[in-house]
Design an enzyme around this catalytic site. Structure first.
Site, PDB file in Angstrom:
ATOM      1  N   SER A 156       0.864  -1.183   0.000  1.00  0.00           N
ATOM      2  CA  SER A 156       0.000   0.000   0.000  1.00  0.00           C
ATOM      3  C   SER A 156       0.895   1.225   0.000  1.00  0.00           C
ATOM      4  CB  SER A 156      -0.873  -0.017   1.265  1.00  0.00           C
ATOM      5  OG  SER A 156      -1.514   1.220   1.490  1.00  0.00           O
ATOM      6  N   TYR A 169      -2.095  -1.285  10.404  1.00  0.00           N
ATOM      7  CA  TYR A 169      -2.095  -1.482   8.951  1.00  0.00           C
ATOM      8  C   TYR A 169      -0.791  -0.964   8.345  1.00  0.00           C
ATOM      9  CZ  TYR A 169      -3.939  -1.252   4.142  1.00  0.00           C
ATOM     10  OH  TYR A 169      -4.154  -1.408   2.788  1.00  0.00           O
TER      11      TYR A 169
END
Length: 277
Positions: A156, A169
């Site tokens: 990401s 995350y």
């Protein structure tokens, strides 16, 4: 004219919907057969529904529509045994393995000091350790094939920078980038390339839910998709609110194809300029 991954077999986790389904269909369009796996059950620390067995079956139907063979299995990236069984069965039926897309992942949010241990542990177990497990069960097949291969890990932009409210995350996605770089070193002698794709927000169920709307729009009482789109767009350089799954799939296809035959150890942003804001 042959497809860009004609005759190859791809193993994709999180394949029942979203980016995973998109990757499966895009690779099938270019000639690949698919081993598609997904957990197909909800996760209690995640505030949106997970994919279902029906979703996984729809992925299989879409792959077959483009002429691809598919082996679809329910498997949890937290369970090495179920993953190994899925990939072993897929290779036995389809005859080989060339491409690995470690795509399965979840998203939840909260201030770092307020996250429960369970929330932290499930995030790391799925988004980081699950990627490692996927590679662990797949790499022996790639090496045994003797043809090289391509591993594409889904990280990401949060694997390359920080974001408030999602420290678990961010930590997992940074870990995926580190894992990718080490695997690229370890597997180079086998002509196996390893890279990450690093998307910004992607228009899937992972972001299109009330929890994310509230994270991005804390001052709006009942934020809508439109409110979220405006706030999300403010984090992206190009004039869009988010990218689409196909944009990530096209990057995956490139990295999986011989067009990227000398590209390894790279974190490839698909971020519409988010990292330069």
């Amino acid at each position: 004219m042959p497809g860009r991954v004609e005759g190859k077999v791809a193993f994709i986790t999180g394949a029942a919907r979203g980016q995973g389904r998109s990757h499966a269909v895009r690779l099938a369009q270019e000639g690949a057969d698919i081993i598609a796996v997904d957990h197909c059950a909800d996760i209690d620390t995640v505030g949106y529904p997970m994919a279902t067995a029906e979703d996984l079956a729809e992925t299989a139907r879409q792959v077959e529509k483009f002429g691809g063979r598919v082996v679809a299995r329910e498997a949890d990236v937290r369970d090495t045994g179920s993953l190994r069984a899925a990939v072993d069965e897929g290779v036995a039926e389809l005859g080989r393995l060339d491409i690995v897309c470690a795509n399965a992942g979840i998203l939840s949010n909260g201030p770092s000091h307020e996250l429960s241990e369970q929330t932290w542990e499930q995030m790391i177990d799925i988004n980081l350790s699950g990627v490692w497990r996927t590679c662990t069960v797949a790499i022996p097949h790639l090496i045994a094939g003797g043809r090289g291969g391509s591993i594409v890990l889904t990280s990401s932009v949060a694997g390359l920078r920080s974001y408030s409210g999602v420290s678990h995350y961010v930590a997992a996605k940074h870990g995926v980038v580190g894992l990718m770089k080490t695997l690229a070193q370890e597997l180079a002698e086998h002509s196996i390339r390893v890279n990450t794709v690093n998307p910004t927000q992607v228009d899937t169920d992972m972001i299109q839910n009330e929890s994310m709307y509230r994270l991005f729009c804390p001052d709006v009482e009942n934020p809508t998709r439109e409110d979220f789109g405006e706030a999300s767009g403010a984090t992206i350089l190009l004039p869009i609110p988010w990218v689409e799954s196909i944009d990530v799939s096209n990057a995956v296809l490139f990295l999986a194809s011989d067009e990227a035959r000398y590209i390894t150890g790279v974190a490839l942003p698909v971020d519409a300029g988010a990292l330069v804001i």
